[in-house]
Design a protein around this motif. Structure first.
Motif, short mmCIF file in Angstrom:
data_model
loop_
_atom_site.label_atom_id
_atom_site.label_comp_id
_atom_site.label_asym_id
_atom_site.label_seq_id
_atom_site.Cartn_x
_atom_site.Cartn_y
_atom_site.Cartn_z
N ASP A 58 6.13 -27.18 -7.06
CA ASP A 58 5.18 -25.93 -7.96
C ASP A 58 4.55 -25.34 -6.20
O ASP A 58 3.17 -26.29 -6.42
N ARG A 59 4.79 -23.95 -5.02
CA ARG A 59 4.50 -24.24 -4.48
C ARG A 59 2.72 -22.98 -4.47
O ARG A 59 1.94 -23.56 -4.49
N ASP A 60 3.04 -22.82 -6.04
CA ASP A 60 1.67 -22.15 -6.46
C ASP A 60 0.47 -23.23 -6.77
O ASP A 60 -1.13 -22.72 -6.09
N PHE A 61 1.07 -24.25 -7.39
CA PHE A 61 -0.31 -25.11 -7.66
C PHE A 61 -0.56 -26.27 -6.10
O PHE A 61 -1.87 -26.16 -5.50
N GLN A 62 0.58 -26.04 -5.21
CA GLN A 62 0.24 -26.52 -3.89
C GLN A 62 -0.80 -25.52 -3.39
O GLN A 62 -1.53 -26.42 -2.56
N ASN A 63 -0.39 -24.62 -3.57
CA ASN A 63 -1.70 -23.37 -2.65
C ASN A 63 -3.26 -23.24 -3.33
O ASN A 63 -4.46 -23.56 -2.56
N PHE A 64 -2.95 -23.43 -4.56
CA PHE A 64 -4.32 -23.54 -5.49
C PHE A 64 -4.86 -24.90 -4.84
O PHE A 64 -6.27 -25.18 -4.73
N PHE A 65 -4.45 -25.52 -4.56
CA PHE A 65 -5.28 -27.17 -4.45
C PHE A 65 -5.73 -27.24 -3.30
O PHE A 65 -6.65 -27.92 -2.60
N PHE A 110 -4.12 -24.22 7.66
CA PHE A 110 -3.10 -23.91 8.65
C PHE A 110 -1.88 -24.52 7.03
O PHE A 110 -0.63 -24.05 7.51
N PHE A 111 -1.98 -25.27 6.53
CA PHE A 111 -0.77 -25.95 5.53
C PHE A 111 -0.77 -24.30 4.83
O PHE A 111 0.68 -24.37 4.23
N LEU A 112 -1.87 -23.30 4.40
CA LEU A 112 -1.68 -22.45 3.30
C LEU A 112 -0.48 -20.78 4.36
O LEU A 112 -0.28 -20.86 3.60
N VAL A 113 -1.43 -21.41 5.73
CA VAL A 113 -0.47 -20.09 6.49
C VAL A 113 0.89 -20.41 6.58
O VAL A 113 1.61 -19.26 6.69
N TYR A 114 0.64 -21.70 6.78
CA TYR A 114 2.40 -22.35 7.14
C TYR A 114 3.46 -22.43 5.63
O TYR A 114 4.41 -21.31 5.63
N SER A 115 2.79 -22.11 4.36
CA SER A 115 3.48 -21.42 3.16
C SER A 115 3.67 -20.19 2.69
O SER A 115 4.28 -19.54 2.78
N TRP A 116 2.76 -19.73 2.93
CA TRP A 116 2.58 -18.08 2.95
C TRP A 116 3.66 -17.37 3.75
O TRP A 116 4.63 -16.51 3.72
N ARG A 117 3.67 -18.02 5.03
CA ARG A 117 5.22 -17.63 6.01
C ARG A 117 6.73 -18.16 5.62
O ARG A 117 7.00 -17.40 5.36
N GLU A 118 6.95 -19.16 5.04
CA GLU A 118 7.90 -19.23 4.78
C GLU A 118 7.75 -18.64 3.02
O GLU A 118 9.02 -18.69 3.00
N LYS A 119 6.64 -18.04 2.66
CA LYS A 119 7.23 -17.50 1.26
C LYS A 119 7.80 -16.14 1.26
O LYS A 119 8.44 -15.83 1.01
N TYR A 120 7.06 -15.18 2.28
CA TYR A 120 7.57 -14.15 3.26
C TYR A 120 8.49 -13.88 4.13
O TYR A 120 8.87 -12.44 4.06
N ASP A 121 8.86 -14.95 4.51
CA ASP A 121 10.28 -14.38 5.43
C ASP A 121 10.84 -14.92 4.63
O ASP A 121 11.74 -15.19 3.35
#
Length: 121
Positions: A58-65, A110-121
């Protein structure tokens, strides 16, 4: 780490500070050993928690963590700025530890930025 505690303290703080940090009475030494044991247990629990979270899909949980880890490192940096720099025995070490806290929080950022980039691309 637990078996070579004196050597690690001498390597990290120097011989005089390591001697002061070991405690002067047997009661102080016992309290310091118990504190070190709990710190080791906490490190093991954090490592186990990170291992478990790494398998969550779950990407949302990993972002929350990751946001929680950033907040934890920011609070540790504030603790070092507000309190640890006033301890004369540890005054030499707090800038180095502060840099470590900032670097660790940046890694989660940087993990959050990478996951946001992956989510919105």
């Amino acid at each position: 780490m637990m078996f070579y505690l004196n050597e690690i303290s001498v390597f990290g703080h120097g011989p005089e500070t390591a001697r002061k940090l070991q405690g002067s009475t047997p009661h102080d030494q016992l309290l310091i050993q118990i504190s070190d044991s709990f710190a080791g247990l906490l490190l093991f629990a954090i490592g186990f928690l990170l291992f478990m979270v790494s398998f969550v899909k779950d990407r949302d949980f990993q972002n929350f963590f990751a946001k929680g880890c950033i907040l934890l490192h920011v609070f540790m940096a504030l603790w070092r700025i507000c309190f640890e720099r006033h301890l004369e025995d540890l005054a030499r070490d707090w800038p180095r530890q502060l840099v470590g806290d900032v670097v660790l929080s940046l890694s989660w950022l940087f993990f959050l930025v990478y996951s946001w980039r992956e989510k919105y691309d």
